[in-house]
Scaffold this active site. Structure first.
Site, PDB file in Angstrom:
ATOM      1  N   ASN A 153       0.777  -1.210   0.022  1.00 28.02           N
ATOM      2  CA  ASN A 153       0.083   0.113  -0.066  1.00 28.02           C
ATOM      3  C   ASN A 153       0.763   1.254   0.068  1.00 28.02           C
ATOM      4  O   ASN A 153       0.245   2.286  -0.797  1.00 28.02           O
ATOM      5  CB  ASN A 153      -1.088  -0.135   1.188  1.00 28.02           C
ATOM      6  CG  ASN A 153      -0.269  -0.173   2.481  1.00 28.02           C
ATOM      7  OD1 ASN A 153       0.864  -0.637   2.836  1.00 28.02           O
ATOM      8  ND2 ASN A 153      -1.153   0.212   3.454  1.00 28.02           N
ATOM      9  N   LYS A 176      12.759  -6.568   1.125  1.00 28.68           N
ATOM     10  CA  LYS A 176      12.082  -7.042  -0.135  1.00 28.68           C
ATOM     11  C   LYS A 176      10.644  -6.525  -0.047  1.00 28.68           C
ATOM     12  O   LYS A 176       9.897  -6.580   0.796  1.00 28.68           O
ATOM     13  CB  LYS A 176      11.663  -8.356   0.194  1.00 28.68           C
ATOM     14  CG  LYS A 176      11.035  -9.380  -1.048  1.00 28.68           C
ATOM     15  CD  LYS A 176      10.710 -10.699  -0.424  1.00 28.68           C
ATOM     16  CE  LYS A 176       9.210 -10.535   0.060  1.00 28.68           C
ATOM     17  NZ  LYS A 176       8.266  -9.811  -0.902  1.00 28.68           N
ATOM     18  N   GLU A 250       4.234  -4.875  11.919  1.00 32.48           N
ATOM     19  CA  GLU A 250       3.358  -3.774  11.636  1.00 32.48           C
ATOM     20  C   GLU A 250       2.342  -4.476  10.733  1.00 32.48           C
ATOM     21  O   GLU A 250       2.545  -4.659   9.587  1.00 32.48           O
ATOM     22  CB  GLU A 250       4.043  -2.669  10.731  1.00 32.48           C
ATOM     23  CG  GLU A 250       5.098  -1.828  11.439  1.00 32.48           C
ATOM     24  CD  GLU A 250       4.612  -0.887  12.458  1.00 32.48           C
ATOM     25  OE1 GLU A 250       3.142  -0.775  12.560  1.00 32.48           O
ATOM     26  OE2 GLU A 250       5.288  -0.171  13.149  1.00 32.48           O
ATOM     27  N   CYS A 284      -3.425   0.595   6.723  1.00 31.91           N
ATOM     28  CA  CYS A 284      -3.682  -0.370   7.770  1.00 31.91           C
ATOM     29  C   CYS A 284      -4.245   0.328   9.073  1.00 31.91           C
ATOM     30  O   CYS A 284      -5.085  -0.409   9.764  1.00 31.91           O
ATOM     31  CB  CYS A 284      -2.070  -0.850   8.302  1.00 31.91           C
ATOM     32  SG  CYS A 284      -1.193   0.487   8.352  1.00 31.91           S
ATOM     33  N   GLU A 384     -10.327  -7.407   8.760  1.00 27.90           N
ATOM     34  CA  GLU A 384      -9.968  -6.405   8.031  1.00 27.90           C
ATOM     35  C   GLU A 384     -10.271  -6.376   6.502  1.00 27.90           C
ATOM     36  O   GLU A 384     -10.016  -7.741   5.857  1.00 27.90           O
ATOM     37  CB  GLU A 384      -8.548  -6.369   8.185  1.00 27.90           C
ATOM     38  CG  GLU A 384      -7.811  -5.115   7.370  1.00 27.90           C
ATOM     39  CD  GLU A 384      -6.514  -5.211   7.675  1.00 27.90           C
ATOM     40  OE1 GLU A 384      -5.640  -6.485   7.592  1.00 27.90           O
ATOM     41  OE2 GLU A 384      -5.932  -4.124   7.970  1.00 27.90           O
ATOM     42  N   GLU A 461       7.640   2.259  14.535  1.00 31.00           N
ATOM     43  CA  GLU A 461       8.443   2.778  13.547  1.00 31.00           C
ATOM     44  C   GLU A 461       8.458   4.180  13.906  1.00 31.00           C
ATOM     45  O   GLU A 461       7.326   4.899  14.738  1.00 31.00           O
ATOM     46  CB  GLU A 461       7.745   2.543  12.152  1.00 31.00           C
ATOM     47  CG  GLU A 461       7.903   1.025  11.924  1.00 31.00           C
ATOM     48  CD  GLU A 461       7.852   0.602  10.426  1.00 31.00           C
ATOM     49  OE1 GLU A 461       6.822   1.067   9.709  1.00 31.00           O
ATOM     50  OE2 GLU A 461       8.687  -0.131   9.951  1.00 31.00           O
TER      51      GLU A 461
HETATM   52  P1  NAD Z   1       1.084  -9.701   3.146  1.00 31.74           P
HETATM   53  O1  NAD Z   1       0.805 -10.128   4.593  1.00 31.74           O
HETATM   54  O2  NAD Z   1       0.438 -10.526   2.084  1.00 31.74           O
HETATM   55  O3  NAD Z   1       2.339  -9.651   2.436  1.00 31.74           O
HETATM   56  C1  NAD Z   1       3.276  -8.720   3.012  1.00 31.74           C
HETATM   57  C2  NAD Z   1       4.798  -9.224   2.587  1.00 31.74           C
HETATM   58  O4  NAD Z   1       5.162 -10.381   3.339  1.00 31.74           O
HETATM   59  C3  NAD Z   1       4.952  -9.142   1.216  1.00 31.74           C
HETATM   60  O5  NAD Z   1       6.175  -8.718   0.766  1.00 31.74           O
HETATM   61  C4  NAD Z   1       5.080 -10.605   1.008  1.00 31.74           C
HETATM   62  O6  NAD Z   1       5.905 -11.185   0.053  1.00 31.74           O
HETATM   63  C5  NAD Z   1       5.639 -11.117   2.463  1.00 31.74           C
HETATM   64  N1  NAD Z   1       5.373 -12.607   2.859  1.00 31.74           N
HETATM   65  C6  NAD Z   1       4.250 -13.200   2.866  1.00 31.74           C
HETATM   66  N2  NAD Z   1       4.382 -14.389   3.573  1.00 31.74           N
HETATM   67  C7  NAD Z   1       5.766 -14.577   3.914  1.00 31.74           C
HETATM   68  C8  NAD Z   1       6.562 -15.265   4.576  1.00 31.74           C
HETATM   69  N3  NAD Z   1       5.791 -16.312   5.213  1.00 31.74           N
HETATM   70  N4  NAD Z   1       7.582 -15.233   5.043  1.00 31.74           N
HETATM   71  C9  NAD Z   1       8.050 -13.820   4.810  1.00 31.74           C
HETATM   72  N5  NAD Z   1       7.648 -12.826   4.039  1.00 31.74           N
HETATM   73  C10 NAD Z   1       6.222 -13.089   3.554  1.00 31.74           C
HETATM   74  O7  NAD Z   1       0.383  -8.200   3.126  1.00 31.74           O
HETATM   75  P2  NAD Z   1      -0.194  -7.360   2.069  1.00 31.74           P
HETATM   76  O8  NAD Z   1      -1.327  -7.874   1.309  1.00 31.74           O
HETATM   77  O9  NAD Z   1       1.021  -7.132   1.232  1.00 31.74           O
HETATM   78  O10 NAD Z   1      -0.454  -5.899   2.948  1.00 31.74           O
HETATM   79  C11 NAD Z   1      -1.535  -5.723   3.373  1.00 31.74           C
HETATM   80  C12 NAD Z   1      -1.494  -5.928   4.963  1.00 31.74           C
HETATM   81  O11 NAD Z   1      -0.608  -5.146   5.397  1.00 31.74           O
HETATM   82  C13 NAD Z   1      -2.728  -5.591   5.770  1.00 31.74           C
HETATM   83  O12 NAD Z   1      -3.039  -6.543   6.639  1.00 31.74           O
HETATM   84  C14 NAD Z   1      -2.352  -4.144   6.134  1.00 31.74           C
HETATM   85  O13 NAD Z   1      -3.031  -3.951   7.498  1.00 31.74           O
HETATM   86  C15 NAD Z   1      -0.977  -4.373   6.549  1.00 31.74           C
HETATM   87  N6  NAD Z   1      -0.319  -2.994   6.618  1.00 31.74           N
HETATM   88  C16 NAD Z   1       0.178  -2.868   7.896  1.00 31.74           C
HETATM   89  C17 NAD Z   1       0.809  -1.552   8.035  1.00 31.74           C
HETATM   90  C18 NAD Z   1       1.454  -1.328   9.601  1.00 31.74           C
HETATM   91  O14 NAD Z   1       2.069  -0.257   9.423  1.00 31.74           O
HETATM   92  N7  NAD Z   1       0.648  -1.707  10.572  1.00 31.74           N
HETATM   93  C19 NAD Z   1       0.996  -0.795   6.923  1.00 31.74           C
HETATM   94  C20 NAD Z   1       0.669  -1.386   5.707  1.00 31.74           C
HETATM   95  C21 NAD Z   1       0.048  -2.575   5.669  1.00 31.74           C
END
Ligand code: NAD
Length: 487
Positions: A153, A176, A250, A284, A384, A461
């Site tokens: 995002n 990454k 996060e 998020c 969510e 952060e």
């Molecule tokens: P996601 O969990 O699908 O992926 C996040 C990242 O993790 C990607 O780079 C993905 O390739 C990697 N990943 C996935 N499985 C993994 C594993 N087993 N080991 C290591 N890396 C792995 O999330 P998304 O769909 O990209 O993002 C949306 C989510 O992120 C929402 O839940 C949102 O709330 C959250 N988010 C949180 C914050 C925060 O600061 N708290 C900010 C932005 C987004």
């Protein structure tokens, strides 16, 4: 439209390709067009990136914080000079409107480099502890090689929010980005090099959920900072625990935004819209459970409906556009399935609820959607959605709304709108979340700590607090006399 980078990865100061890696197609979410083809990192690429980081880190850590800070501040300046170009790239990567990216994405990344570059000289000091004749002192020391894993995002912001504190503390980073948004972080790596960062300290490798574990499980990695969903957080934290790595998580949220009947209603409506529709709802910390006190419900909903229906949906590159597409086809499907659940479980659809028909092409658009009469048990109030879907719930009194707001395993953020400041502070104090806003929503300047409580994560952060998560204290006790041993 094309946005093909020179190569997929940026390692040890240069672009690197390995076509053995699985192909990652970067799609422009507004049209579905392929704008770049990259390759996921092979194990050899992962090794190369971590080895470069490990080699470069000690010399960097030995530099003075001021010298490190100077480089980060230069990177901030370059990002601001290239704001237009970087914002257009961010729009291509994510589909977010240029109206947003131009003020919120590269600029917030630059803020992070500027802030951490600026506090370096004073923020990394240790302490002196008098112990009578003896004394001790502490040093803040880097952790070593840090891994950053990003969500889709805010790709450039996340790359900077992790990179800046990691680097200023004297660490090296391997970042990454999400496989959905692979482009922005490469530019951040380029800019850091241009600003004078020595080679090997900020590396970017591409990959997906199969690549992440190669980084998280690597023996030479000291710390993992993930921005992602709660299920991914559980997996990454469990894997990192295998070798007791430091972690920052996060993760997701289902945050409450509470509007009392004495609130400035137009501000509350504006806050709720920003907290649900900005970045097409893909934020998020969004206040997706909007609790509105029953006596103002009708006024609140009618103003909200009118303003929501006035939003400009369309081409993200058009400066007038306020709502762009979702990041991907899959994300749109997910959001649409939640909208269907909302309807099926009996929520009242106030506006939206479909795919806008005036937006042509293959873009992944969803109308900004408001449901009213949402109850705590409904799926849309519990899970969510990560899309432009606002749930409005009714409440009668303060104690009730606090209990209901806290009735979730998540605890990222929350907000309260009221003109009674005592109540504002009292309610904020009782909400279980990492970041709370009173009479505003979703503002996250670099000066304030940001992060989750409960299952929304841990670690912080931004702000001085981030330094604690990219360094550790070393204590040195100094004996000034003879050793008195009883044997
Ligand atoms: P996601 O969990 O699908 O992926 C996040 C990242 O993790 C990607 O780079 C993905 O390739 C990697 N990943 C996935 N499985 C993994 C594993 N087993 N080991 C290591 N890396 C792995 O999330 P998304 O769909 O990209 O993002 C949306 C989510 O992120 C929402 O839940 C949102 O709330 C959250 N988010 C949180 C914050 C925060 O600061 N708290 C900010 C932005 C987004």
């Amino acid at each position: 439209m094309k946005a093909q980078p020179i190569a997929s990865h940026f390692i040890d100061g240069e672009y690197v390709e390995d076509t053995d890696g699985t192909v990652i197609e970067s799609l422009y979410p507004a049209t579905g067009e392929v704008i770049a083809r990259l390759h996921a990192a092979t194990p050899a690429i992962v090794e190369k990136a971590i080895a470069a980081a490990k080699r470069a880190q000690p010399e960097w850590a030995a530099m003075s914080p001021t010298a490190r800070g100077r480089i980060l501040k230069r990177a901030a300046d370059i990002m601001r000079e290239r704001n237009r170009e970087l914002s257009e790239l961010e729009t291509l990567d994510t589909g977010k409107p240029i109206q947003e990216t131009i003020v919120a994405d590269p600029t917030s990344g630059a803020d992070s480099f500027e802030f951490f570059g600026g506090i370096a000289a004073a923020g990394l000091n240790g302490s002196y502890i008098p112990l009578g004749q003896d004394f001790a002192y502490t040093k803040r020391v880097p952790l070593g090689v840090c891994v950053g894993i990003g969500a889709w995002n805010y790709p450039q912001q996340i790359a900077c929010w992790k990179g800046a504190p990691a680097l200023i503390c004297g660490n090296a980073m391997v970042f990454k980005p999400s496989e959905n948004t692979p482009l922005g972080a490469l530019k951040i790596a380029e800019i850091l090099m241009e600003a004078g960062l020595p080679k090997g300290l900020y590396n970017v490798i591409q990959g997906d959920r199969t690549t992440g574990p190669l980084l998280v499980n690597h023996r030479d990695v000291a710390k993992v900072s993930l921005t992602g969903s709660v299920p991914t957080g559980r997996k990454v934290a469990a894997a990192a625990a295998g070798s007791l790595k430091h972690v920052t998580m996060e993760l997701g949220g289902k945050s409450p935004l509470i509007v009392f009947d004495d609130a400035d209603i137009d501000s509350a409506v504006g806050g709720a819209m920003l907290g649900n529709f900005y970045s097409t709802g893909q934020v998020c910390s969004n206040g997706t459970r909007v609790f509105v006190q029953r006596s103002i419900k009708e006024t609140f909903l009618s103003r909200l409906k009118a303003r929501t229906e006035n939003m400009v949906i369309g081409d993200p590159m058009d400066e007038a556009t306020q709502i762009g597409p979702m990041v991907s086809f899959d994300q749109r499907q997910k959001v649409m399935s939640y909208i269907e659940k909302g309807k099926a479980e009996g929520a009242t659809l106030i506006t939206g609820g479909g795919i806008p028909n005036h937006v042509t092409g293959e873009g992944y658009y969803v109308q900004p959607t408001v449901f009213a009469d949402v109850t705590d048990e409904m799926t849309i109030a519990r899970e969510e959605i990560f899309g432009p879907v606002m749930c409005v719930l009714d409440f009668d009194d303060e104690a009730e709304v606090i209990a209901r707001a806290n009735g979730t395993e998540l605890g990222l953020s929350g907000g309260v709108f009221t003109s009674d400041l005592t109540r504002g502070h009292r309610v904020a104090d009782q909400l279980e979340a990492g970041t709370l806003w009173i009479n505003t929503y979703n503002l996250c300047p670099v000066e304030i700590p940001f992060g989750g409580s409960k299952q929304s994560g841990f670690g912080r952060e931004n702000s001085l607090a981030a330094l604690e998560h990219y360094s550790e204290l070393k204590t040195i006790y100094v004996g000034m006399g003879k050793v008195e041993a009883p044997y």
